[in-house]
Scaffold this active site. Structure first.
Site, PDB file in Angstrom:
ATOM      1  N   ASP A  61     -11.835   0.435   1.317  1.00 61.92           N
ATOM      2  CA  ASP A  61     -10.990  -0.764   1.396  1.00 61.92           C
ATOM      3  C   ASP A  61     -11.828  -2.033   1.242  1.00 61.92           C
ATOM      4  OD1 ASP A  61      -8.709  -2.211   1.677  1.00 61.92           O
ATOM      5  OD2 ASP A  61      -8.519  -1.942   3.838  1.00 61.92           O
ATOM      6  N   GLY A  62     -11.193  -3.066   0.714  1.00 61.72           N
ATOM      7  CA  GLY A  62     -11.837  -4.383   0.653  1.00 61.72           C
ATOM      8  C   GLY A  62     -12.321  -4.795  -0.731  1.00 61.72           C
TER       9      GLY A  62
ATOM     10  N   GLY B   2     -10.482  -5.993  -3.181  1.00 63.00           N
ATOM     11  CA  GLY B   2      -9.795  -7.232  -3.541  1.00 63.00           C
ATOM     12  C   GLY B   2     -10.425  -8.417  -2.827  1.00 63.00           C
ATOM     13  N   ARG B   3     -10.643  -8.275  -1.518  1.00 67.00           N
ATOM     14  CA  ARG B   3     -11.231  -9.381  -0.741  1.00 67.00           C
ATOM     15  C   ARG B   3     -12.642  -9.691  -1.206  1.00 67.00           C
ATOM     16  NH1 ARG B   3      -9.925  -6.766   4.710  1.00 67.00           N
ATOM     17  NH2 ARG B   3      -9.195  -5.184   3.242  1.00 67.00           N
ATOM     18  N   TRP B   4     -13.398  -8.652  -1.515  1.00 61.54           N
ATOM     19  CA  TRP B   4     -14.765  -8.857  -1.998  1.00 61.54           C
ATOM     20  C   TRP B   4     -14.744  -9.772  -3.226  1.00 61.54           C
ATOM     21  CZ3 TRP B   4     -17.354  -8.142  -6.555  1.00 61.54           C
ATOM     22  CH2 TRP B   4     -18.761  -8.142  -6.499  1.00 61.54           C
TER      23      TRP B   4
ATOM     24  N   HIS C 124     -12.659  -3.951  -7.867  1.00 60.65           N
ATOM     25  CA  HIS C 124     -12.428  -2.508  -8.062  1.00 60.65           C
ATOM     26  C   HIS C 124     -13.544  -1.911  -8.924  1.00 60.65           C
ATOM     27  CE1 HIS C 124      -8.678  -2.664  -6.007  1.00 60.65           C
ATOM     28  NE2 HIS C 124      -8.047  -3.351  -6.919  1.00 60.65           N
TER      29      HIS C 124
ATOM     30  N   ASN D 278       0.515   2.059  -3.197  1.00 64.66           N
ATOM     31  CA  ASN D 278      -0.195   1.188  -4.156  1.00 64.66           C
ATOM     32  C   ASN D 278       0.570   0.977  -5.470  1.00 64.66           C
ATOM     33  OD1 ASN D 278      -3.573   2.290  -3.257  1.00 64.66           O
ATOM     34  ND2 ASN D 278      -2.384   0.564  -2.508  1.00 64.66           N
ATOM     35  N   TRP D 279       1.569   1.843  -5.754  1.00 59.29           N
ATOM     36  CA  TRP D 279       2.367   1.643  -6.972  1.00 59.29           C
ATOM     37  C   TRP D 279       3.096   0.305  -6.933  1.00 59.29           C
ATOM     38  CZ3 TRP D 279       0.976   4.590 -10.730  1.00 59.29           C
ATOM     39  CH2 TRP D 279       0.585   5.916 -10.506  1.00 59.29           C
TER      40      TRP D 279
ATOM     41  N   ARG E   4      -6.925   0.716  10.706  1.00 61.23           N
ATOM     42  CA  ARG E   4      -5.687   1.485  10.534  1.00 61.23           C
ATOM     43  C   ARG E   4      -6.015   2.759   9.774  1.00 61.23           C
ATOM     44  NH1 ARG E   4      -3.980  -3.627   8.853  1.00 61.23           N
ATOM     45  NH2 ARG E   4      -4.476  -3.237   6.667  1.00 61.23           N
TER      46      ARG E   4
ATOM     47  N   SER F 199      -3.440   3.995   7.695  1.00 61.16           N
ATOM     48  CA  SER F 199      -2.685   3.771   6.456  1.00 61.16           C
ATOM     49  C   SER F 199      -2.180   5.049   5.780  1.00 61.16           C
ATOM     50  CB  SER F 199      -3.520   2.956   5.457  1.00 61.16           C
ATOM     51  OG  SER F 199      -3.860   1.723   6.012  1.00 61.16           O
TER      52      SER F 199
HETATM   53  C1  FPP Z   1      -8.886  -0.906  -1.643  1.00 59.20           C
HETATM   54  O1  FPP Z   1      -9.211  -2.226  -1.932  1.00 59.20           O
HETATM   55  C2  FPP Z   1      -9.113  -0.034  -2.739  1.00 59.20           C
HETATM   56  C3  FPP Z   1      -8.161   0.551  -3.508  1.00 59.20           C
HETATM   57  C4  FPP Z   1      -6.712   0.347  -3.354  1.00 59.20           C
HETATM   58  C5  FPP Z   1      -8.505   1.448  -4.559  1.00 59.20           C
HETATM   59  C6  FPP Z   1      -9.857   2.093  -4.476  1.00 59.20           C
HETATM   60  C7  FPP Z   1     -10.311   2.189  -5.842  1.00 59.20           C
HETATM   61  C8  FPP Z   1     -11.590   2.153  -6.264  1.00 59.20           C
HETATM   62  C9  FPP Z   1     -12.755   2.141  -5.375  1.00 59.20           C
HETATM   63  C10 FPP Z   1     -11.871   2.132  -7.714  1.00 59.20           C
HETATM   64  C11 FPP Z   1     -11.282   3.274  -8.467  1.00 59.20           C
HETATM   65  C12 FPP Z   1     -11.657   4.574  -7.880  1.00 59.20           C
HETATM   66  C13 FPP Z   1     -12.209   5.579  -8.544  1.00 59.20           C
HETATM   67  C14 FPP Z   1     -12.524   6.843  -7.832  1.00 59.20           C
HETATM   68  C15 FPP Z   1     -12.567   5.496  -9.954  1.00 59.20           C
HETATM   69  P1  FPP Z   1      -8.050  -3.283  -1.854  1.00 59.20           P
HETATM   70  O2  FPP Z   1      -7.651  -3.618  -3.233  1.00 59.20           O
HETATM   71  O3  FPP Z   1      -6.960  -2.794  -0.986  1.00 59.20           O
HETATM   72  O4  FPP Z   1      -8.804  -4.463  -1.186  1.00 59.20           O
HETATM   73  P2  FPP Z   1      -8.170  -5.632  -0.319  1.00 59.20           P
HETATM   74  O5  FPP Z   1      -7.570  -4.959   0.901  1.00 59.20           O
HETATM   75  O6  FPP Z   1      -9.340  -6.469   0.008  1.00 59.20           O
HETATM   76  O7  FPP Z   1      -7.147  -6.305  -1.170  1.00 59.20           O
END
Ligand code: FPP
Length: 246
Positions: A18-19, A21-23, A35, A66-67, A192, A194
């Site tokens: 997780d994280g 997007g925030r990164w 990602h 996530n969809w 969480r 999730s």
């Molecule tokens: C959470 O970050 C991550 C995901 C929903 C997807 C995880 C996917 C990858 C690591 C890349 C693709 C995977 C592979 C195996 C090729 P977030 O987007 O929820 O972050 P945020 O909570 O900061 O918005």
């Protein structure tokens, strides 16, 4: 780097990555850049886990929820996944890794599903670490589909009512071939689960770190494993009983 005891590694390690997007947003970058960087962390963690001798690694890559993200992000994640499989299958072969997927694969775009099927088939004879990606995965949905199949089998007289057991329920889950996780890591500071492996984590040790997934380095990974090794798993018993069992 922390010293790890090879005898006390988790047999099954599960990770909620997780994280991303925030990164990216913290750096004024597009979420997809996060990602992409997250895929590099996937490579590091897969490689290190396999080198350490961890037998099962399960990564939560895409949830059934996530969809609902913006279409552009979903498309970009699917493209990343396809590219990852195209590129990493060779490395999986070199490292004797078997690839598997849990989740509702029928939801995946056809080209991604073909790439998944190909990676599964190609690596099926490998005897090293089992790398499982949770794709379009939701734990309640998994339990629901298991119960539906189970009820149908009981009603059809294929399974006698008195044969119902926890193990039988486990055998109807996507994870029937995988032992329950010993250790679950979640990055990015969210505390969480999730909807991830709800049935399977009954006795799993949990680890939460503030570090976002793209920054989850080899050092952070070793730190998490060292933390796991310092714990005593009691499964509801008291310390003395656990020591006597060893
Ligand atoms: C959470 O970050 C991550 C995901 C929903 C997807 C995880 C996917 C990858 C690591 C890349 C693709 C995977 C592979 C195996 C090729 P977030 O987007 O929820 O972050 P945020 O909570 O900061 O918005």
């Amino acid at each position: 780097m922390q010293k790890l005891d090879p005898e006390k590694l988790p047999r099954h390690l599960a990770i909620i990555m997780d994280g991303n997007g925030r990164w990216a947003q913290e750096r004024m970058l597009k979420r997809i850049v996060g990602h992409r960087k997250g895929v590099e962390t996937v490579r590091t963690v897969v490689e290190e886990s396999s080198l350490l001798g961890i037998k099962f690694l399960t990564l939560f890559a895409f949830s059934s929820e996530n969809w609902l993200r913006p279409k552009t992000e979903v498309r970009a994640l699917m493209a990343l996944l396809k590219a990852y499989l195209a590129k990493e299958t060779t490395r999986m072969m070199a490292n004797n890794i078997r690839f598997a997927v849990i989740g509702d694969r029928s939801d995946l775009p056809e080209d991604v599903n073909s790439a998944v099927a190909e990676a599964i088939a190609k690596t099926s004879q490998n005897s090293g670490m089992v790398l499982t990606l949770a794709l379009s995965y939701g734990s309640r949905q998994e339990i629901y589909q298991a119960l539906t199949q189970l009820v149908d089998a009981v009603l059809a007289g294929k399974i006698p009512r008195e044969k119902l057991s926890e193990d039988l329920i486990s055998s109807f889950l996507y994870t029937s071939e995988i032992p329950d996780p010993d250790f679950l890591i979640r990055t990015s500071g969210e505390m969480r689960i999730s909807n991830f492996l709800l049935w399977q984590i009954a006795y799993t040790e949990l680890y939460f770190t503030e570090v976002n997934w793209p920054d989850f380095s080899k050092e952070e990974f070793y730190k998490a494993l060292a933390n796991y090794q310092a714990r005593e798993r009691r499964y509801g018993l008291i310390s003395d009983q656990v020591r006597k069992r060893r």
